[in-house]
Design an enzyme around this catalytic site. Structure first.
Site, short mmCIF file in Angstrom:
data_model
loop_
_atom_site.label_atom_id
_atom_site.label_comp_id
_atom_site.label_asym_id
_atom_site.label_seq_id
_atom_site.Cartn_x
_atom_site.Cartn_y
_atom_site.Cartn_z
N GLU A 70 0.84 -1.21 0.00
CA GLU A 70 0.00 0.00 0.00
C GLU A 70 0.87 1.26 0.00
OE1 GLU A 70 -2.44 1.74 -0.42
OE2 GLU A 70 -4.29 1.03 0.48
N ASP A 71 0.26 2.35 -0.42
CA ASP A 71 0.98 3.62 -0.38
C ASP A 71 1.01 4.20 1.03
OD1 ASP A 71 -1.78 4.08 -0.39
OD2 ASP A 71 -1.75 5.52 -2.04
N ASP A 107 -3.77 5.42 6.71
CA ASP A 107 -4.25 6.68 7.29
C ASP A 107 -5.19 6.31 8.46
OD1 ASP A 107 -4.60 9.51 7.24
OD2 ASP A 107 -6.36 9.32 5.98
N SER A 108 -6.49 6.32 8.22
CA SER A 108 -7.41 5.92 9.29
C SER A 108 -7.31 4.42 9.56
CB SER A 108 -8.86 6.25 8.90
OG SER A 108 -9.30 5.38 7.87
N GLY A 109 -6.90 3.67 8.56
CA GLY A 109 -6.80 2.23 8.68
C GLY A 109 -8.07 1.51 8.24
N THR A 163 -9.66 1.28 5.23
CA THR A 163 -9.55 0.52 3.99
C THR A 163 -8.79 -0.78 4.22
OG1 THR A 163 -9.32 2.65 2.88
CG2 THR A 163 -8.92 0.70 1.54
N LEU A 164 -7.65 -0.65 4.86
CA LEU A 164 -6.78 -1.81 5.04
C LEU A 164 -7.35 -2.86 5.99
CD1 LEU A 164 -4.15 -2.45 3.65
CD2 LEU A 164 -4.75 -0.07 3.49
N ASP A 207 -1.71 10.80 -4.72
CA ASP A 207 -2.21 11.91 -5.54
C ASP A 207 -2.92 12.99 -4.74
OD1 ASP A 207 -4.55 10.11 -5.04
OD2 ASP A 207 -5.57 11.58 -6.30
N ARG A 262 1.14 11.82 -8.82
CA ARG A 262 1.52 10.43 -8.53
C ARG A 262 2.93 10.14 -9.04
NH1 ARG A 262 -3.09 7.54 -6.86
NH2 ARG A 262 -5.05 8.17 -7.81
P1 IMP Z 1 -7.55 4.84 5.14
O1 IMP Z 1 -6.34 4.30 5.83
O2 IMP Z 1 -8.66 3.87 4.98
O3 IMP Z 1 -8.01 6.14 5.76
O4 IMP Z 1 -7.24 5.23 3.64
C1 IMP Z 1 -6.00 5.38 3.15
C2 IMP Z 1 -6.13 5.90 1.74
O5 IMP Z 1 -6.44 7.31 1.75
C3 IMP Z 1 -4.81 5.77 1.04
O6 IMP Z 1 -4.70 4.54 0.37
C4 IMP Z 1 -4.80 6.96 0.12
O7 IMP Z 1 -5.41 6.64 -1.10
C5 IMP Z 1 -5.64 8.01 0.84
N1 IMP Z 1 -4.76 8.95 1.58
C6 IMP Z 1 -4.61 9.05 2.92
N2 IMP Z 1 -3.74 10.01 3.25
C7 IMP Z 1 -3.31 10.55 2.09
C8 IMP Z 1 -2.36 11.59 1.78
O8 IMP Z 1 -1.72 12.24 2.63
N3 IMP Z 1 -2.18 11.85 0.45
C9 IMP Z 1 -2.83 11.18 -0.53
N4 IMP Z 1 -3.72 10.19 -0.27
C10 IMP Z 1 -3.95 9.88 1.03
MG MG Z 2 -4.39 3.64 -1.40
#
Ligand code: IMP
Ligand code: MG
Length: 180
Positions: free
Chosen positions: A98-99, A102-104, A106-107, A158, A164
């Site tokens: 993964e890139d 963040d909140s966690g 999705t993962l 992005d 990107r």
């Molecule tokens: P989360 O962990 O479910 O909140 O989602 C993570 C996703 O939010 C990542 O895979 C990114 O696509 C997007 N994301 C979160 N933080 C950033 C950021 O700082 N820049 C760009 N995309 C972000």
């Molecule tokens: Mg992502």
């Protein structure tokens, strides 16, 4: 798009060096095995390619694309599979690439779903981690860099689908917000 600037947060050299280190760790941890890298599109693609080149083991690759379910996703954490994997995961050493975590949300959803497909092992590798933003706990085995709660672009990440392709990690700065 709001007026903004992009400042270098992690240089190309720093990122390259760290990816090499993660590649070496994976090579060591999975010695004698084959690893199956699962890229979460689109953000994970640049990191996955660079990482795959630095793993000195038999490597296979697959790709998936997920999107948030409606506007309610922030609370539900349910993700929709836009493009599923081509190959089954059963019996494989799966490393999800993964890139950023963040909140966690999705993962954590994705990892549970992939676990049901009975891989031999399932680990998570992320280029960036923003632990300050975590809402749901996710078990990350390999982290490139832990960063503060700033919005970053480059290396697959992005802002409105742009940036990107930057070969470094940049911080998006909005005028008036500096030093906040
Ligand atoms: P989360 O962990 O479910 O909140 O989602 C993570 C996703 O939010 C990542 O895979 C990114 O696509 C997007 N994301 C979160 N933080 C950033 C950021 O700082 N820049 C760009 N995309 C972000
Ligand atoms: Mg992502």
């Amino acid at each position: 798009m709001l007026k903004h600037e992009v400042k270098v947060l992690l240089s190309e050299q720093e990122v390259d060096k760290r990816i090499q280190e993660i590649g070496d760790m994976i090579t060591k941890d999975f010695a004698g095995e084959t690893v199956h890298l699962v890229c979460v599109l689109k953000g994970g693609s640049f990191f996955m390619c660079e990482l795959a080149k630095r793993i000195n083991l038999p490597v296979s690759l697959d790709f998936m694309s997920v999107s948030s379910y409606g506007s309610d996703t922030k609370s539900s954490g349910v993700v929709k599979i836009v493009k599923d994997l081509d190959e089954p995961l059963q019996g494989k050493n799966v490393i999800v690439v993964e890139d950023i975590v963040d909140s966690g949300r999705t993962l954590s959803y994705l990892m549970e779903m992939l676990k049901d497909r009975k891989p031999k092992s399932l680990t998570l590798c992320t280029l960036l981690d923003k632990p300050d933003r975590r809402v749901i706990d996710v078990d990350v085995k390999y982290t490139g860099f832990t960063i503060p709660d700033v919005f970053v672009v480059g290396y697959g990440l992005d802002y409105d689908q742009l940036y990107r392709n930057l070969p470094y990690i940049g911080e998006v700065v909005f005028p008036g917000e500096e030093g906040k």
